[in-house]
Scaffold this motif. Structure first.
Motif, PDB file in Angstrom:
ATOM      1  N   HIS A 121       0.823  -1.210   0.000  1.00 14.11           N
ATOM      2  CA  HIS A 121       0.000   0.000   0.000  1.00 14.11           C
ATOM      3  C   HIS A 121       0.856   1.259   0.000  1.00 14.11           C
ATOM      4  O   HIS A 121       0.489   2.267  -0.623  1.00 14.11           O
ATOM      5  N   GLN A 122       2.000   1.214   0.675  1.00 15.68           N
ATOM      6  CA  GLN A 122       2.911   2.352   0.639  1.00 15.68           C
ATOM      7  C   GLN A 122       3.411   2.622  -0.775  1.00 15.68           C
ATOM      8  O   GLN A 122       3.710   3.771  -1.129  1.00 15.68           O
ATOM      9  N   ARG A 123       3.493   1.596  -1.585  1.00 14.37           N
ATOM     10  CA  ARG A 123       3.976   1.724  -2.966  1.00 14.37           C
ATOM     11  C   ARG A 123       2.836   1.895  -3.969  1.00 14.37           C
ATOM     12  O   ARG A 123       3.067   1.835  -5.175  1.00 14.37           O
ATOM     13  N   GLY A 124       1.609   2.076  -3.486  1.00 13.35           N
ATOM     14  CA  GLY A 124       0.479   2.233  -4.387  1.00 13.35           C
ATOM     15  C   GLY A 124       0.035   0.947  -5.051  1.00 13.35           C
ATOM     16  O   GLY A 124      -0.677   0.968  -6.050  1.00 13.35           O
ATOM     17  N   MET A 125       0.440  -0.197  -4.503  1.00 15.54           N
ATOM     18  CA  MET A 125       0.083  -1.506  -5.057  1.00 15.54           C
ATOM     19  C   MET A 125      -1.034  -2.142  -4.242  1.00 15.54           C
ATOM     20  O   MET A 125      -1.179  -1.879  -3.044  1.00 15.54           O
ATOM     21  N   GLU A 126      -1.788  -3.030  -4.881  1.00 13.74           N
ATOM     22  CA  GLU A 126      -2.713  -3.879  -4.151  1.00 13.74           C
ATOM     23  C   GLU A 126      -1.992  -5.138  -3.684  1.00 13.74           C
ATOM     24  O   GLU A 126      -1.030  -5.591  -4.315  1.00 13.74           O
ATOM     25  N   LEU A 127      -2.482  -5.721  -2.585  1.00 13.21           N
ATOM     26  CA  LEU A 127      -1.971  -6.994  -2.094  1.00 13.21           C
ATOM     27  C   LEU A 127      -3.112  -8.006  -2.105  1.00 13.21           C
ATOM     28  O   LEU A 127      -4.140  -7.799  -1.459  1.00 13.21           O
ATOM     29  N   HIS A 128      -2.914  -9.087  -2.868  1.00 13.82           N
ATOM     30  CA  HIS A 128      -3.878 -10.174  -2.911  1.00 13.82           C
ATOM     31  C   HIS A 128      -3.275 -11.386  -2.205  1.00 13.82           C
ATOM     32  O   HIS A 128      -2.179 -11.842  -2.576  1.00 13.82           O
ATOM     33  N   ALA A 129      -3.963 -11.865  -1.177  1.00  7.93           N
ATOM     34  CA  ALA A 129      -3.490 -13.022  -0.418  1.00  7.93           C
ATOM     35  C   ALA A 129      -3.807 -14.293  -1.198  1.00  7.93           C
ATOM     36  O   ALA A 129      -4.956 -14.556  -1.543  1.00  7.93           O
ATOM     37  N   TRP A 130      -2.778 -15.078  -1.444  1.00  5.23           N
ATOM     38  CA  TRP A 130      -2.874 -16.282  -2.285  1.00  5.23           C
ATOM     39  C   TRP A 130      -2.839 -17.519  -1.402  1.00  5.23           C
ATOM     40  O   TRP A 130      -1.886 -17.716  -0.642  1.00  5.23           O
ATOM     41  N   ILE A 131      -3.885 -18.330  -1.494  1.00  3.16           N
ATOM     42  CA  ILE A 131      -3.948 -19.570  -0.724  1.00  3.16           C
ATOM     43  C   ILE A 131      -4.062 -20.768  -1.670  1.00  3.16           C
ATOM     44  O   ILE A 131      -4.544 -20.647  -2.786  1.00  3.16           O
ATOM     45  N   ASN A 132      -3.602 -21.907  -1.210  1.00  3.05           N
ATOM     46  CA  ASN A 132      -3.852 -23.180  -1.886  1.00  3.05           C
ATOM     47  C   ASN A 132      -4.927 -23.891  -1.067  1.00  3.05           C
ATOM     48  O   ASN A 132      -4.654 -24.346   0.042  1.00  3.05           O
ATOM     49  N   PRO A 133      -6.148 -23.982  -1.569  1.00  2.62           N
ATOM     50  CA  PRO A 133      -7.255 -24.417  -0.703  1.00  2.62           C
ATOM     51  C   PRO A 133      -7.177 -25.861  -0.232  1.00  2.62           C
ATOM     52  O   PRO A 133      -7.365 -26.131   0.962  1.00  2.62           O
ATOM     53  N   TYR A 134      -6.909 -26.812  -1.137  1.00  2.47           N
ATOM     54  CA  TYR A 134      -7.026 -28.226  -0.779  1.00  2.47           C
ATOM     55  C   TYR A 134      -5.704 -28.875  -0.356  1.00  2.47           C
ATOM     56  O   TYR A 134      -5.726 -29.883   0.343  1.00  2.47           O
ATOM     57  N   ARG A 135      -4.586 -28.339  -0.816  1.00  2.00           N
ATOM     58  CA  ARG A 135      -3.310 -29.019  -0.535  1.00  2.00           C
ATOM     59  C   ARG A 135      -2.978 -28.923   0.947  1.00  2.00           C
ATOM     60  O   ARG A 135      -2.822 -27.833   1.495  1.00  2.00           O
ATOM     61  N   ALA A 136      -2.815 -30.088   1.593  1.00  2.00           N
ATOM     62  CA  ALA A 136      -2.516 -30.127   3.019  1.00  2.00           C
ATOM     63  C   ALA A 136      -1.063 -30.478   3.297  1.00  2.00           C
ATOM     64  O   ALA A 136      -0.556 -30.208   4.390  1.00  2.00           O
ATOM     65  N   LYS A 137      -0.393 -31.103   2.325  1.00  3.79           N
ATOM     66  CA  LYS A 137       1.035 -31.395   2.495  1.00  3.79           C
ATOM     67  C   LYS A 137       1.641 -31.642   1.130  1.00  3.79           C
ATOM     68  O   LYS A 137       1.087 -32.384   0.314  1.00  3.79           O
ATOM     69  N   PHE A 158      -7.002 -37.259   1.836  1.00  4.38           N
ATOM     70  CA  PHE A 158      -6.541 -38.447   1.130  1.00  4.38           C
ATOM     71  C   PHE A 158      -5.155 -38.171   0.558  1.00  4.38           C
ATOM     72  O   PHE A 158      -4.760 -37.023   0.378  1.00  4.38           O
ATOM     73  N   GLU A 159      -4.423 -39.258   0.309  1.00  3.78           N
ATOM     74  CA  GLU A 159      -3.080 -39.140  -0.256  1.00  3.78           C
ATOM     75  C   GLU A 159      -3.132 -39.484  -1.736  1.00  3.78           C
ATOM     76  O   GLU A 159      -3.878 -40.375  -2.155  1.00  3.78           O
ATOM     77  N   TYR A 160      -2.304 -38.752  -2.500  1.00  2.00           N
ATOM     78  CA  TYR A 160      -2.263 -38.988  -3.939  1.00  2.00           C
ATOM     79  C   TYR A 160      -0.901 -38.559  -4.470  1.00  2.00           C
ATOM     80  O   TYR A 160      -0.518 -37.391  -4.329  1.00  2.00           O
ATOM     81  N   ASP A 161      -0.164 -39.491  -5.024  1.00  2.00           N
ATOM     82  CA  ASP A 161       1.130 -39.200  -5.659  1.00  2.00           C
ATOM     83  C   ASP A 161       2.053 -38.417  -4.731  1.00  2.00           C
ATOM     84  O   ASP A 161       2.702 -37.463  -5.140  1.00  2.00           O
ATOM     85  N   GLY A 162       2.116 -38.821  -3.482  1.00  2.00           N
ATOM     86  CA  GLY A 162       3.014 -38.183  -2.531  1.00  2.00           C
ATOM     87  C   GLY A 162       2.474 -36.932  -1.876  1.00  2.00           C
ATOM     88  O   GLY A 162       3.136 -36.354  -1.010  1.00  2.00           O
ATOM     89  N   LEU A 163       1.290 -36.487  -2.285  1.00  6.92           N
ATOM     90  CA  LEU A 163       0.648 -35.319  -1.683  1.00  6.92           C
ATOM     91  C   LEU A 163      -0.419 -35.767  -0.692  1.00  6.92           C
ATOM     92  O   LEU A 163      -0.967 -36.862  -0.795  1.00  6.92           O
ATOM     93  N   THR A 164      -0.743 -34.888   0.244  1.00  9.23           N
ATOM     94  CA  THR A 164      -1.908 -35.064   1.095  1.00  9.23           C
ATOM     95  C   THR A 164      -2.851 -33.902   0.832  1.00  9.23           C
ATOM     96  O   THR A 164      -2.425 -32.744   0.856  1.00  9.23           O
ATOM     97  N   LEU A 165      -4.122 -34.217   0.554  1.00  4.07           N
ATOM     98  CA  LEU A 165      -5.077 -33.182   0.180  1.00  4.07           C
ATOM     99  C   LEU A 165      -6.347 -33.287   1.010  1.00  4.07           C
ATOM    100  O   LEU A 165      -6.769 -34.392   1.395  1.00  4.07           O
ATOM    101  N   LEU A 166      -6.966 -32.141   1.271  1.00  2.00           N
ATOM    102  CA  LEU A 166      -8.310 -32.139   1.824  1.00  2.00           C
ATOM    103  C   LEU A 166      -9.253 -32.666   0.748  1.00  2.00           C
ATOM    104  O   LEU A 166      -9.197 -32.239  -0.402  1.00  2.00           O
ATOM    105  N   ASN A 167     -10.107 -33.588   1.119  1.00  2.00           N
ATOM    106  CA  ASN A 167     -11.012 -34.198   0.153  1.00  2.00           C
ATOM    107  C   ASN A 167     -12.119 -33.207  -0.206  1.00  2.00           C
ATOM    108  O   ASN A 167     -12.908 -32.802   0.663  1.00  2.00           O
ATOM    109  N   PRO A 168     -12.224 -32.793  -1.475  1.00  2.00           N
ATOM    110  CA  PRO A 168     -13.253 -31.827  -1.866  1.00  2.00           C
ATOM    111  C   PRO A 168     -14.680 -32.336  -1.683  1.00  2.00           C
ATOM    112  O   PRO A 168     -15.628 -31.542  -1.749  1.00  2.00           O
ATOM    113  N   ALA A 169     -14.844 -33.651  -1.442  1.00  2.00           N
ATOM    114  CA  ALA A 169     -16.182 -34.213  -1.301  1.00  2.00           C
ATOM    115  C   ALA A 169     -16.849 -33.826   0.011  1.00  2.00           C
ATOM    116  O   ALA A 169     -18.081 -33.870   0.121  1.00  2.00           O
ATOM    117  N   TYR A 170     -16.052 -33.443   1.017  1.00  2.00           N
ATOM    118  CA  TYR A 170     -16.605 -33.203   2.340  1.00  2.00           C
ATOM    119  C   TYR A 170     -17.010 -31.749   2.528  1.00  2.00           C
ATOM    120  O   TYR A 170     -16.194 -30.833   2.337  1.00  2.00           O
TER     121      TYR A 170
END
Length: 506
Positions: A121-137, A158-170
């Motif tokens: 904000h001091q530089r006249g820019m906007e700041l958008h907070a970026w999240i990864n919703p489902y990735r848990a690890k 659930f785990e998939y290909d070495g990742l852990t994700l929040l299940n979008p079904a819930y």
């Protein structure tokens, strides 16, 4: 003239004609006054891990300064890489990608998100907070904190290909992510909330997503598993959009999907490409979100080069421009790939000029986000230099987003020049406002020579976009000048102008 010479002449004339055609829109319109000029600053690559408070602040300050010089007006800062936080949170632990140990607070203590909001904000820019919703690890091995969702609720993952994700079904996971977002939006003065392309996991051949039991238990009348998964994601996108806008109506919700929606072999209305698909492989129905107005801006990741055999940039930028009907379209650009590949018609230069010409030719495109910020800061292939000296030479206001309130801020008050310790400074006070709908949050300062007409549509006359209520005049300024100051509200609508005439003797 020989036949060979005539042939060369015709080829050269064709190339010049092609170049001229690509530049015509730039010559007609120049740089737009409003343009989304963003850059992603990611943490999941480990660039900040264990860096320490002082060093990370120095690194980010340098990046922000250089991006400001390049013309950026939006920073998309990754604050939740794997259900952990680069900010103080009672819902999730401190991020492994900040301190190197999930759950450990930074020492000396600081809040990176709060600090970045203030710095942008001091530089006249906007700041958008970026999240990864489902990735848990991620695949990076480390120990989860005791209050991490994987530890607290392993049954929802659930785990998939070495990742852990929040299940979008819930539904519990949708509610949980919305609670996290509500907390961010309530407590921080962010201008936007941003998610990228990680919905269901990128598919691995022969590895099924382990959600058959959830589909059988709660099909919601949807027999096809793909349609059911898309509905899971659609419900989440709708709820997330509502969460953001009911918490703070002015906060923009941005989505950055994978660059291919569908291939033509899957859908006659798809793009002439042959690659991974949002709709079929990630279960992200981006065009539905557009039709329903759930996004405030969309940034498809067009990371390929012009002429790519599987995913031609030229094909995809035209496809998105013609198919995204309601949502402002911003293009995600890969800086490294752009400068790595030669222009198909000009072998001695990279593809940045050709891509920028395409942006100018397609009126639906409202800006660019750079992947990734450090590549532009490091000036790979002179990309950053080209931005600051050519394409983004003049400051730009952000586009007015669709869901605006229609109200504009008032005129800045008491605009005058005051000399302070030998420095000439313009001062003004904020216009009066009733609520957030016409509250001034930034100001635009224009400069004109005394004899030239005042034209506020010309971005070359913008000398500052600032959250301050003052502006230091250049020390070399002499003669007679006119300065105009306008106010911007939270939706980037510009109010009436205040004017002051300046006379400085040699």
């Amino acid at each position: 003239m020989t036949k060979e010479t005539m042939k060369i002449f015709k080829v050269e004339r064709w190339v010049k004609s092609l170049l001229l055609c690509s530049l015509i829109p730039l010559m007609m319109y120049g740089q737009p006054k409003r343009e989304f000029r963003g850059a992603w600053i990611q943490c999941v690559n480990g660039q900040f891990k264990g860096m320490g408070t002082e060093k990370m602040q120095q690194t980010l300050s340098y990046q922000l300064d250089e991006l400001q010089k390049d013309g950026c007006n939006v920073i998309i800062f990754q604050v939740r890489p794997e259900c952990d936080a680069l900010y103080e949170s009672n819902l999730e632990p401190w991020s492994y990608y900040l301190t190197g140990e999930q759950g450990r607070a930074p020492i000396p203590y600081w809040d990176p998100l709060a600090w970045m909001v203030e710095q942008c904000h001091q530089r006249g820019m906007e700041l958008h907070a970026w999240i990864n919703p489902y990735r848990a690890k991620t695949k990076t091995p480390h120990t989860n904190a005791s209050n991490h969702v994987v530890v607290q609720h392993p049954e929802r993952c659930f785990e998939y290909d070495g990742l852990t994700l929040l299940n979008p079904a819930y539904r519990e996971n949708r509610d949980y992510i919305c609670d996290v977002v509500r907390d961010i939006v309530q407590r921080y003065d962010v201008d936007g909330l941003h998610i990228d392309d990680y919905f269901y996991p990128y598919p691995v051949p022969g590895v099924p997503i382990p959600d058959a039991a959830q589909h059988a238990a709660d099909p919601r009348g949807i027999s096809d598993r793909g349609d059911w998964r898309r509905d899971n994601v659609n419900l989440f996108i709708q709820e997330l959009s509502q969460t953001i806008h009911t918490t703070k109506p002015w906060v923009k919700f941005g989505v950055s999907p994978f660059g291919i929606y569908r291939n033509r072999k899957s859908d006659p209305d798809g793009s002439r490409t042959n690659g991974l698909q949002n709709y079929d492989d990630l279960y992200a129905d981006v065009l539905l979100w557009d039709a329903n107005g759930w996004m405030d801006y969309c940034v498809p990741q067009l990371y390929w080069e012009i002429g790519n055999k599987a995913a031609d940039y030229d094909e995809l930028i035209h496809w998105w421009s013609s198919h995204l009907k309601r949502t402002p379209l911003v293009i995600g650009e890969d800086v490294e790939r752009t400068v790595k590949h030669a222009d198909p018609h000009h072998a001695k230069r990279n593809q940045q000029p050709a891509k920028m010409a395409l942006h100018a030719q397609l009126p639906n495109i409202q800006g660019t986000v750079l992947w990734y910020a450090k590549a532009a800061v490091d000036n790979i292939g002179n990309y950053g230099t080209s931005l600051r000296t050519n394409y983004w030479r003049y400051p730009a206001l952000l586009p007015v987003m669709p869901a605006t309130d229609g109200k504009v801020p008032g005129k800045p008050r008491k605009l005058k020049r005051i000399d302070v310790d030998g420095q000439r400074v313009l001062f003004w006070t904020a216009p009066k406002s009733r609520d957030w709908r016409n509250e001034a949050v930034r100001y635009v300062v224009y400069h004109f020579e005394h004899s030239e007409p005042v034209d506020l549509s010309n971005p070359a006359k913008i000398v500052a976009i600032t959250s301050d209520t003052h502006y230091e005049l250049p020390s070399t300024l002499t003669g007679r000048h006119v300065y105009i100051v306008t106010a911007l509200d939270r939706t980037q609508e510009e109010g009436k102008s205040a004017k002051v005439k300046i006379k400085i003797k040699n």
